[in-house]
Motif scaffolding. Sequence first.
Motif, PDB file in Angstrom:
ATOM      1  N   VAL A  92     -45.028  -0.505 -31.569  1.00  0.00           N
ATOM      2  CA  VAL A  92     -46.447  -0.148 -31.531  1.00  0.00           C
ATOM      3  C   VAL A  92     -46.728   0.677 -30.277  1.00  0.00           C
ATOM      4  O   VAL A  92     -47.427   1.693 -30.333  1.00  0.00           O
ATOM      5  N   ALA A  93     -46.162   0.267 -29.155  1.00  0.00           N
ATOM      6  CA  ALA A  93     -46.389   0.999 -27.903  1.00  0.00           C
ATOM      7  C   ALA A  93     -45.884   2.442 -27.996  1.00  0.00           C
ATOM      8  O   ALA A  93     -46.553   3.369 -27.539  1.00  0.00           O
ATOM      9  N   ALA A  94     -44.718   2.632 -28.605  1.00  0.00           N
ATOM     10  CA  ALA A  94     -44.167   3.983 -28.756  1.00  0.00           C
ATOM     11  C   ALA A  94     -45.053   4.835 -29.656  1.00  0.00           C
ATOM     12  O   ALA A  94     -45.288   6.009 -29.373  1.00  0.00           O
ATOM     13  N   MET A  95     -45.557   4.234 -30.719  1.00  0.00           N
ATOM     14  CA  MET A  95     -46.423   4.981 -31.631  1.00  0.00           C
ATOM     15  C   MET A  95     -47.765   5.304 -30.987  1.00  0.00           C
ATOM     16  O   MET A  95     -48.295   6.396 -31.166  1.00  0.00           O
ATOM     17  N   GLU A  96     -48.308   4.360 -30.215  1.00  0.00           N
ATOM     18  CA  GLU A  96     -49.562   4.627 -29.503  1.00  0.00           C
ATOM     19  C   GLU A  96     -49.379   5.766 -28.505  1.00  0.00           C
ATOM     20  O   GLU A  96     -50.258   6.616 -28.353  1.00  0.00           O
ATOM     21  N   LYS A  97     -48.237   5.790 -27.843  1.00  0.00           N
ATOM     22  CA  LYS A  97     -47.940   6.864 -26.900  1.00  0.00           C
ATOM     23  C   LYS A  97     -47.883   8.213 -27.618  1.00  0.00           C
ATOM     24  O   LYS A  97     -48.451   9.199 -27.156  1.00  0.00           O
ATOM     25  N   SER A  98     -47.224   8.243 -28.758  1.00  0.00           N
ATOM     26  CA  SER A  98     -47.136   9.480 -29.540  1.00  0.00           C
ATOM     27  C   SER A  98     -48.510   9.940 -30.005  1.00  0.00           C
ATOM     28  O   SER A  98     -48.840  11.126 -29.925  1.00  0.00           O
ATOM     29  N   ILE A  99     -49.305   9.002 -30.467  1.00  0.00           N
ATOM     30  CA  ILE A  99     -50.655   9.347 -30.922  1.00  0.00           C
ATOM     31  C   ILE A  99     -51.488   9.844 -29.748  1.00  0.00           C
ATOM     32  O   ILE A  99     -52.248  10.806 -29.870  1.00  0.00           O
TER      33      ILE A  99
END
Length: 109
Positions: A92-99
Motif C-alpha cells: 500500500v505504501a509503494a502504491m500511495e507513493k506512486s499515486i
Amino acid sequence: IYTQVQLTIAPMFSGSGTNIKIIESFAFKTPCVTTSFGLSGLELLFQTISQHLVANTASHLAERVIALLGNPTLLAQVSTIGYQQYTAYHTVAAMEKSIGHLRANDTQS
C-alpha cells in the motif's frame, strides 16, 4: 500456510488478470515457481530471479523446485530479492507513493 513452506508452485497455463498468487507468495518471503504465463505482467519485477522460478513443462517445474530446495543459499537469495521487489512496488505504501508522484506531476502540467 506460508510459514510452513519453503516455496510455492503456480503451474498456470491460462487465465486472465494479474497473477496475485505470485505476488502474495513473495509478500510472505516465499518464492513461487511458475510458468512464463504465471509471471506474465511481472517479468520486469522479477527479471533478476526469473531464471530460478520459471519453467513451462511439468518436468522443468519439478527441476526448478528441486534446484531451489537443494540450495538453501539460492532459496534465501531468491526469497530476499522477491520480497524486496514486492515491498518496492506492491505494498500500500509503494502504491500511495506512486499515486503521489502522479498527482504531483499532474498539478505541474
